[in-house]
Design a protein around this motif. Structure first.
Motif, PDB file in Angstrom:
ATOM      1  N   LYS B 214       0.838  -1.195   0.000  1.00 30.38           N
ATOM      2  CA  LYS B 214       0.000   0.000   0.000  1.00 30.38           C
ATOM      3  C   LYS B 214       0.875   1.248   0.000  1.00 30.38           C
ATOM      4  CE  LYS B 214      -3.699  -2.194   2.680  1.00 30.38           C
ATOM      5  NZ  LYS B 214      -4.429  -2.186   3.966  1.00 30.38           N
ATOM      6  N   ASP B 230      -1.043   7.136  -6.878  1.00 32.92           N
ATOM      7  CA  ASP B 230      -1.877   6.005  -6.448  1.00 32.92           C
ATOM      8  C   ASP B 230      -1.706   4.815  -7.377  1.00 32.92           C
ATOM      9  OD1 ASP B 230      -2.842   7.410  -4.315  1.00 32.92           O
ATOM     10  OD2 ASP B 230      -4.583   8.191  -5.390  1.00 32.92           O
ATOM     11  N   PHE B 231      -1.296   5.110  -8.601  1.00 30.87           N
ATOM     12  CA  PHE B 231      -1.141   4.014  -9.564  1.00 30.87           C
ATOM     13  C   PHE B 231      -0.029   3.047  -9.151  1.00 30.87           C
ATOM     14  CE2 PHE B 231      -2.909   7.277 -12.648  1.00 30.87           C
ATOM     15  CZ  PHE B 231      -4.168   6.716 -12.639  1.00 30.87           C
ATOM     16  N   THR B 233       0.440   1.637  -6.482  1.00 32.58           N
ATOM     17  CA  THR B 233      -0.071   0.534  -5.662  1.00 32.58           C
ATOM     18  C   THR B 233      -0.426  -0.667  -6.529  1.00 32.58           C
ATOM     19  OG1 THR B 233      -0.959   2.141  -4.114  1.00 32.58           O
ATOM     20  CG2 THR B 233      -1.782  -0.094  -3.947  1.00 32.58           C
ATOM     21  N   ASN B 234      -1.036  -0.372  -7.676  1.00 31.33           N
ATOM     22  CA  ASN B 234      -1.432  -1.475  -8.559  1.00 31.33           C
ATOM     23  C   ASN B 234      -0.248  -2.150  -9.209  1.00 31.33           C
ATOM     24  OD1 ASN B 234      -4.083  -0.796  -7.995  1.00 31.33           O
ATOM     25  ND2 ASN B 234      -4.177   0.662  -9.691  1.00 31.33           N
ATOM     26  N   ASP B 235       0.873  -1.473  -9.196  1.00 31.47           N
ATOM     27  CA  ASP B 235       2.046  -2.014  -9.880  1.00 31.47           C
ATOM     28  C   ASP B 235       2.981  -2.755  -8.925  1.00 31.47           C
ATOM     29  OD1 ASP B 235       3.551  -2.351 -12.240  1.00 31.47           O
ATOM     30  OD2 ASP B 235       4.892  -0.720 -11.686  1.00 31.47           O
TER      31      ASP B 235
END
Lengths: 259, 553
Positions: B214, B230-231, B233-235
């Protein structure tokens, strides 16, 4: 099983209660002794962490006012060195679980020698969760233990087990299951140790550090009275961790790391 | 219209090439923007890492004062001497002293938590980190950072406790020189948005810290939308599988969503093994299409455009197009219209196809044919061509370049007429009436007046020997000088039209040409009692043709 006085009170309470239930307590004696060579035992976790390849710091430098030989990351004996009294016959496991606290980046004690079938009770004393697991142990898979919560585990059989924490890399504990172990003691910072109530009989005293036996075993025979082992147990024969590179002769060396 | 059509093709190709170049330029621009972002990230990572290192050193220096505080030293020493637990008195006094020391620190260097630790690793006193304040036996001795400090080392670390990242430094508390430290002083700074913003302000980098999969903190310059961070986090899951990240703790530049360039770096310390780290990002300003440049341009961009040369090129292209249009459309149309007007006024009996080019010539030719046919249906002939007037015109062996197709069979008669041989009389005034259509159709004289490829001669009827010779040698009225000049013009026109029709002109000489014209002129003059004969060159079925018109004026 009887534990030494140096352990925390809660830790001590459980084995003492177990000892009260053992027949023949009236024949138990106090055995005192001393270990030397603790300063040669290097904590493997700390010594791994000081290597640049471990990426554990951006800078690490010695305090110039501390003697270089004292800067070796030696073991903290009261938690890390375990003296086991090994009897000649198999010992029954204690009826109550053995307490191991988790906190401050380690367990207390770090090395534990127990009889087969002993249930170990891990209690989290930190204000944040831990995720303990037994290395290679399906019966002790990673599981969260919240603050002040606990979990139990019984090692499956004789052998050496390592316990780690997924949330704290520095936390490593070793549990040695020795079927013949009758009691364990933890030395004070000066090296002295005491078995409070050791039943009469022949024992072999042996030091354990980081899950491995260290030093030469010492045979003792406990009679009706207290016993003081005159010659200190040397724990220098097996050092699991390499010597500190900043040992005498290399004092003042600074370490820089990071990206 | 060939040039115009070619010009349209050129313009279309130029337009297509321009559009292609615009899209290529957009792609190049995007690639360069991404490259610039990539190249800028490497220094950013170094700057952030240096800042973290320097910040740790600076904070370790701030711990010198509490480590030398007499109260703290003495109370920690008392606690270290106590085997069982930390004495309450030492705890209280050390806490008070520690709080004073913490408050005395500069605002930008204050710690979120300070710990005084004895030789056993037990926390004697603390400020901050209140969640541990009530815990009995709370200690820190197992952490390598604290162990190092208790053994005479000064260093830093990064912990991840309860999902939060702490930047931690420690140094020993020494009672006497040369002895093992009595304890250690530990300072912790939470990595939160405040920390990240301060870091970003000092390094001008957009940085986000992450732990346990996170994002825990982020800071970026004003020009950077922190929401982009925030992107990361997905990576993170993919980052954990990155071999370079595993080995070196540093990824190559990763591009998220096409325009966000990111480098991930592990945070030195225990956080390294816990998957915690920081990401430095740069946003590449990409353009989805060339049209976006319009909205992105500045006055400086506009000033950089070479408007003069571009305008000149555009004007030149327009002029070339206009020129082609005038040459191939306006002028021929004008000429055609003028000729048609003359035809409408009766100044001419037919269009002079040879004056036109391309499709206008074809239209004129077809129009002439139509006029002839309409006139024929109406019962009259507006003009006579050589064949109509003279009947089949003889092939002239001596003038092989001038052969009249379809007239070979009658050539002897014509020749006889021309020669006025008594033995073979031929009523000159009245030519044998040809079939109506045939008579009125323009005679493709041009197709017959060829120098190298005469059409196959029609069967020649037998004639008395020497008759042809007589016809050939029959003297004709010599042309007047002005008539000769006109014939020269007709000859030139005839040759030009033949060449345009890709007909051979080798061997075609004016001498031969004028003999034919003269004979035809004489025949027409005799037949129509006209004063002179006008010859016109035109195209008939793709071949040069010649027509003769009697002029009675």
């Amino acid at each position: 099983m009887r534990l030494a006085r140096r352990l925390p009170r809660r830790l001590l309470a459980l084995p003492l209660l177990a000892c009260a239930l053992v027949p023949g307590l009236a024949l138990a004696a106090q055995v005192k002794g001393r270990v030397v060579g603790v300063e040669k035992l290097l904590n493997p976790v700390w010594n791994e962490a000081k290597e640049l390849s471990a990426h554990r710091f951006t800078f690490r430098e010695p305090s110039p006012t501390v003697r270089s030989d004292l800067r070796n990351l030696t073991a903290y004996a009261p938690k890390e060195v375990c003296i086991a009294a090994i009897a000649e016959g198999a010992q029954p496991p204690p009826t109550l679980p053995l307490l191991v606290t988790v906190g401050g980046g380690r367990t207390t004690p770090v090395t534990l020698v127990v009889a087969a079938g002993t249930r170990v009770h891990f209690e989290n004393r930190d204000p944040f969760p831990h995720r303990l697991y037994g290395v290679g142990q399906a019966s002790f898979s990673p599981g969260d233990t919240a603050s002040l919560a606990s979990r139990d585990w019984t090692p499956p059989g004789p052998g050496r087990y390592e316990v780690r924490d997924e949330l704290a890399p520095s936390l490593r504990a070793w549990i040695v299951v020795e079927p013949l172990v009758a009691a364990v003691a933890y030395p004070a910072r000066d090296g002295s140790f005491t078995f409070a109530n050791l039943a009469a009989g022949k024992y072999t005293l042996r030091g354990y550090f980081a899950g491995n036996p260290v030093g030469a075993p010492r045979a003792v025979e406990v009679g009706a009275g207290n016993l003081e082992v005159k010659d200190a147990l040397a724990l220098t024969e097996a050092a699991p961790a390499p010597p500190d590179k900043a040992a005498p002769g290399k004092a003042g060396k600074k370490h820089e790391g990071g990206n | 219209m060939v040039l115009s059509r070619f010009w349209y093709l050129v313009l279309a190709l130029a337009l297509g090439a321009s559009a292609y170049l615009l899209f290529v330029a957009t792609a190049v621009h995007n690639r360069e923007a991404l490259r610039a972002a990539r190249e800028g990230l490497q220094p950013d990572v170094q700057v952030v890492a240096s800042y973290l290192r320097d910040d740790a050193r600076r904070r370790s220096s701030l711990l010198i004062a509490p480590s030398l505080d007499e109260e703290i030293r003495s109370q920690v020493a008392k606690s270290s001497a106590a085997a069982d637990k930390v004495p309450a008195e030492a705890r209280d006094k050390a806490r008070s002293a520690l709080r004073k020391q913490g408050e005395a620190m500069p605002a930008d260097g204050r710690f979120d938590a300070l710990f005084a630790v004895d030789a056993a690793g037990r926390v004697v006193a603390q400020t901050g980190f209140d969640q541990a304040a009530g815990l009995e036996g709370f200690e820190l001795g197992g952490y390598p950072l604290v162990a190092d400090a208790l053994h005479g080392w000064v260093r830093d670390d990064a912990w991840v406790l309860g999902g939060r990242i702490y930047r931690v430094v420690a140094r020993p508390i020494e009672l006497e020189a040369g002895a093992l430290p009595a304890g250690a002083i530990v300072g912790a700074r939470i990595v939160d948005d405040t920390f990240a913003r301060e870091l970003s302000r000092r390094t001008s980098a957009a940085v986000g810290f992450y732990a346990a999969g996170k994002r825990v903190a982020s800071g970026a310059p004003e020009s950077f939308d922190t929401g982009q961070l925030d992107f990361i986090t997905n990576d993170l899951a993919a980052v954990e599988r990155d071999p370079a990240y595993k080995d070196k703790g540093l990824t190559d530049v990763r591009v998220l969503h096409g325009d966000l360039a990111v480098i991930y770096a592990r945070l030195p310390g225990e956080a390294w093994d816990l998957g915690a780290g920081f990401a430095v990002a740069r946003l590449a300003h990409l353009s989805a299409s060339p049209l976006e440049f319009e909205s992105q341009k500045t006055e400086a961009d506009k000033a950089a455009v070479p408007m003069g040369p571009l305008g000149a090129v555009a004007a030149a292209l327009a002029l070339i197009g206009l020129l082609f249009s005038v040459l191939e459309h306006t002028r021929p149309l004008h000429a055609f219209r003028s000729e048609v007007l003359r035809l409408a006024k009766g100044e001419i009996e037919q269009l002079t196809a040879s004056r036109f080019r391309g499709v206008y010539r074809k239209i004129a030719s077809d129009l002439n044919d139509g006029i002839e046919k309409v006139a024929a249906k109406g019962g009259g002939a507006r003009r006579a061509d050589l064949e109509q007037v003279l009947g089949p015109i003889p092939t002239q062996p001596a003038m092989s370049a001038f052969a009249f197709p379809g007239a070979a069979d009658a050539s002897s008669d014509v020749a006889a007429t021309s020669a006025t041989t008594p033995s073979a009389p031929r009523p000159l005034p009245v030519a044998p009436p040809p079939p109506p259509m045939r008579a009125l159709e323009p005679t493709p004289i041009a197709s017959s007046i060829s120098s190298s490829a005469p059409p196959p001669p029609r069967p020649v009827p037998p004639r008395p020997p020497g008759r042809a010779e007589e016809a050939d040698v029959e003297p004709s009225t010599q042309p007047l000088p002005e008539e000769m000049a006109e014939w020269l013009g007709v000859f030139d026109e005839f040759v030009r039209v033949k060449q345009q029709c890709s007909e051979p002109t080798e061997g075609l000489t004016f001498e031969k040409f004028q003999v034919t014209l003269r004979k035809n002129r004489d025949a027409l003059v005799q037949k129509h009692a006209c004063r002179r004969v006008k010859f016109t060159v035109y195209v008939k079925e793709g071949r040069a043709a010649l027509k003769a018109s009697p002029v009675r004026e």
